[in-house]
Design a protein around this motif. Sequence first.
Motif, mmCIF file in Angstrom:
data_model
loop_
_atom_site.group_PDB
_atom_site.id
_atom_site.type_symbol
_atom_site.label_atom_id
_atom_site.label_comp_id
_atom_site.label_asym_id
_atom_site.label_seq_id
_atom_site.Cartn_x
_atom_site.Cartn_y
_atom_site.Cartn_z
ATOM 1 N N ARG A 1 -10.179 -10.675 17.090
ATOM 2 C CA ARG A 1 -9.283 -11.011 18.198
ATOM 3 C C ARG A 1 -10.097 -11.473 19.402
ATOM 4 N NH1 ARG A 1 -4.199 -10.537 20.069
ATOM 5 N NH2 ARG A 1 -3.871 -9.951 22.235
ATOM 6 N N GLN A 2 -11.199 -10.798 19.688
ATOM 7 C CA GLN A 2 -12.032 -11.177 20.826
ATOM 8 C C GLN A 2 -12.667 -12.548 20.593
ATOM 9 O OE1 GLN A 2 -15.231 -8.437 21.751
ATOM 10 N NE2 GLN A 2 -15.094 -8.864 23.932
ATOM 11 N N MET A 3 -12.947 -12.886 19.353
ATOM 12 C CA MET A 3 -13.483 -14.204 19.008
ATOM 13 C C MET A 3 -12.434 -15.302 19.136
ATOM 14 S SD MET A 3 -15.462 -12.878 15.577
ATOM 15 C CE MET A 3 -15.657 -14.492 14.849
ATOM 16 N N GLY A 4 -11.153 -14.903 19.249
ATOM 17 C CA GLY A 4 -10.071 -15.885 19.268
ATOM 18 C C GLY A 4 -9.613 -16.285 17.887
ATOM 19 N N ALA A 5 -10.022 -15.523 16.860
ATOM 20 C CA ALA A 5 -9.697 -15.870 15.480
ATOM 21 C C ALA A 5 -8.350 -15.292 15.066
ATOM 22 C CB ALA A 5 -10.783 -15.357 14.544
ATOM 23 N N SER A 6 -7.577 -16.094 14.351
ATOM 24 C CA SER A 6 -6.304 -15.640 13.780
ATOM 25 C C SER A 6 -6.569 -15.231 12.332
ATOM 26 C CB SER A 6 -5.258 -16.756 13.834
ATOM 27 O OG SER A 6 -5.020 -17.160 15.164
ATOM 28 N N VAL A 7 -6.722 -13.942 12.122
ATOM 29 C CA VAL A 7 -7.067 -13.432 10.798
ATOM 30 C C VAL A 7 -5.983 -12.447 10.370
ATOM 31 C CG1 VAL A 7 -8.774 -12.158 9.445
ATOM 32 C CG2 VAL A 7 -9.525 -13.728 11.241
ATOM 33 N N PRO A 8 -5.370 -12.643 9.201
ATOM 34 C CA PRO A 8 -4.322 -11.719 8.764
ATOM 35 C C PRO A 8 -4.893 -10.352 8.442
ATOM 36 C CG PRO A 8 -4.874 -13.238 7.000
ATOM 37 C CD PRO A 8 -5.612 -13.717 8.212
ATOM 38 N N PRO A 9 -4.048 -9.314 8.423
ATOM 39 C CA PRO A 9 -4.528 -7.975 8.039
ATOM 40 C C PRO A 9 -5.134 -7.997 6.641
ATOM 41 C CG PRO A 9 -2.303 -7.866 8.951
ATOM 42 C CD PRO A 9 -2.614 -9.319 8.757
ATOM 43 N N LEU A 10 -6.060 -7.097 6.412
ATOM 44 C CA LEU A 10 -6.696 -7.033 5.099
ATOM 45 C C LEU A 10 -5.645 -6.722 4.033
ATOM 46 C CD1 LEU A 10 -9.867 -5.046 6.152
ATOM 47 C CD2 LEU A 10 -9.769 -7.447 5.495
ATOM 48 N N PRO A 11 -5.598 -7.496 2.947
ATOM 49 C CA PRO A 11 -4.557 -7.294 1.927
ATOM 50 C C PRO A 11 -4.814 -6.058 1.082
ATOM 51 C CG PRO A 11 -6.076 -9.003 1.230
ATOM 52 C CD PRO A 11 -6.484 -8.632 2.623
ATOM 53 N N LEU A 12 -3.725 -5.485 0.574
ATOM 54 C CA LEU A 12 -3.788 -4.340 -0.321
ATOM 55 C C LEU A 12 -3.314 -4.758 -1.712
ATOM 56 C CD1 LEU A 12 -2.293 -1.538 1.968
ATOM 57 C CD2 LEU A 12 -4.705 -1.997 1.504
ATOM 58 N N MET A 13 -3.914 -4.150 -2.726
ATOM 59 C CA MET A 13 -3.558 -4.412 -4.117
ATOM 60 C C MET A 13 -3.030 -3.114 -4.709
ATOM 61 S SD MET A 13 -6.189 -5.764 -7.046
ATOM 62 C CE MET A 13 -5.714 -5.950 -8.767
ATOM 63 N N ARG A 14 -1.940 -3.190 -5.441
ATOM 64 C CA ARG A 14 -1.317 -2.001 -6.015
ATOM 65 C C ARG A 14 -1.797 -1.836 -7.457
ATOM 66 N NH1 ARG A 14 1.048 2.245 -3.431
ATOM 67 N NH2 ARG A 14 2.808 3.103 -4.582
ATOM 68 N N VAL A 15 -2.495 -0.716 -7.743
ATOM 69 C CA VAL A 15 -3.029 -0.482 -9.080
ATOM 70 C C VAL A 15 -2.825 0.982 -9.469
ATOM 71 C CG1 VAL A 15 -4.778 -2.294 -8.834
ATOM 72 C CG2 VAL A 15 -5.363 0.060 -8.263
ATOM 73 N N ARG A 16 -3.138 1.271 -10.707
ATOM 74 C CA ARG A 16 -2.952 2.620 -11.228
ATOM 75 C C ARG A 16 -4.215 3.467 -10.995
ATOM 76 N NH1 ARG A 16 1.099 3.557 -14.153
ATOM 77 N NH2 ARG A 16 1.230 1.368 -14.763
ATOM 78 N N SER A 17 -4.004 4.725 -10.587
ATOM 79 C CA SER A 17 -5.130 5.642 -10.407
ATOM 80 C C SER A 17 -5.499 6.262 -11.748
ATOM 81 C CB SER A 17 -4.782 6.740 -9.407
ATOM 82 O OG SER A 17 -5.842 7.661 -9.295
ATOM 83 N N ALA A 18 -6.782 6.221 -12.068
ATOM 84 C CA ALA A 18 -7.237 6.777 -13.341
ATOM 85 C C ALA A 18 -7.380 8.293 -13.294
ATOM 86 C CB ALA A 18 -8.572 6.140 -13.730
ATOM 87 N N GLN A 19 -7.214 8.877 -12.101
ATOM 88 C CA GLN A 19 -7.428 10.320 -11.981
ATOM 89 C C GLN A 19 -6.593 10.871 -10.837
ATOM 90 O OE1 GLN A 19 -11.521 9.009 -10.213
ATOM 91 N NE2 GLN A 19 -11.466 11.242 -10.166
ATOM 92 N N ALA A 20 -6.487 12.188 -10.803
ATOM 93 C CA ALA A 20 -5.795 12.849 -9.700
ATOM 94 C C ALA A 20 -6.698 12.821 -8.466
ATOM 95 C CB ALA A 20 -5.455 14.281 -10.079
ATOM 96 N N ILE A 21 -6.072 12.657 -7.287
ATOM 97 C CA ILE A 21 -6.811 12.643 -6.019
ATOM 98 C C ILE A 21 -6.093 13.569 -5.048
ATOM 99 C CG2 ILE A 21 -7.702 11.234 -4.130
ATOM 100 C CD1 ILE A 21 -7.439 8.789 -5.952
ATOM 101 N N ARG A 22 -6.797 14.552 -4.521
ATOM 102 C CA ARG A 22 -6.181 15.480 -3.572
ATOM 103 C C ARG A 22 -6.029 14.820 -2.204
ATOM 104 N NH1 ARG A 22 -9.083 21.143 -3.506
ATOM 105 N NH2 ARG A 22 -10.925 19.784 -3.296
ATOM 106 N N LYS A 23 -4.903 15.080 -1.584
ATOM 107 C CA LYS A 23 -4.633 14.474 -0.277
ATOM 108 C C LYS A 23 -3.591 15.312 0.461
ATOM 109 C CE LYS A 23 -3.559 11.005 2.765
ATOM 110 N NZ LYS A 23 -2.409 11.589 3.463
#
Length: 428
Positions: A339-361
Amino acid sequence: MPSLQTVISCLSDYDPTALPVAHANRIIGEVVEPVRGIEQVPIRSALDRVLAEDIISPIDVPSHDNSAMDGYAFASSALQSAAGHVELEIAGTAFAGGGASSQPGAGKAVRIMTGAVMPEGCDTVVPQEFVEASADGSRIRFAADTVRAGDNRRLRGEDLARGQAALSAGRIIQPADLGLLASLGFAEVRVRRRLRVAFFSTGDELRSIGEPLDAGCVYDSNRYTLHGMLRRLNVELIDMGVVRDDPAALEAAFRSACENADAVITSGGVSVGEADYTKQIMASLGDVTFWKIAMRPGRPMAFGRIASGGRDALLFGLPGNPVAVMVTFYHFVRAALHRQMGASVPPLPLMRVRSAQAIRKKPGRTEYQRGILAPGQGGDWEVRITGQQGSGVLRSMSEANCFIVLAHEQDSVRAGDMVDVMLFDGLV
């Protein structure tokens, strides 16, 4: 520009001790403004620079109707009168780079090359591979259903019409853009000046590469990861080394950084239990706030604007743990610097995939687990964590190829659940 405190006062649920990631990004986004300096550079020097103004096409591209392939140009009316096959007499040849040839007339066609101007009266091209030519090359024959009216013709201005915006201000210029600019006849382009970013690490325990490691000391890795991440943004770098936990040394470093850069990034000195010198000097030099962000890793962070010697600069005080530095940079600093550079950059994209393991959260914070994305046994993409996720385990970032992004309100993940991942490719 609005002050940090003005922006914060507009948030009814603002809590600096448990600030959601989205709230922090919103505050940063409202405070940061683009630099105003503009330079005119040759297009060969414009790669990865930020375009300062729209590029308006001065010409039609293509400049004339032309053939999209090698073949034979003719008037599509010949298709309407055909009974299964079309037979045409060859009236001439049109080459790329030449002007428009005269109208061939009814029952005739023109041999045409890719890019050649369409002859007057012709609106269709039949590819040469669909055509049977007579032995002497004077006539051709092809099935009437091989082409439709208008096929294989590129229209004048089809890519760009005269007066149309070819590239928009704020675009980070890519290799294809250089070719586009050249195709329009631009030898130079106006771009935002490059952002100047100063960075240093704080802490008496840090040693630079080449220095002996005393008891209790570690090599400073953060400046090197920051160097790499900043290089990807094509900014001017001011590496100020390691600054010890001394009030005079810290103040001198902050003032020098502020007077010579547009943004200042520090690592260390903002966590609870660390020496208070860094936070005190940050606060004394400007409009700075200290957050405990509801995220893991990277909870402590300082943000604001500092001033010295008649100049001011954005300030990002990042945690000292190596992984936390990278996570906070990618999820707060990177977008702010764009933004400070004056650049129009979209938000970083997310990809939806399957988790191979359980993750605590636990709900109530955003987590960025380091993951390895790869095809599973069935061929579908799946992700697994790299192992220990401690914020000091830099090896986990080196082994990973993505972040597993677990949202603020999300609970634990079971094996087989779908999760969001953010790929490192193009990021790191």
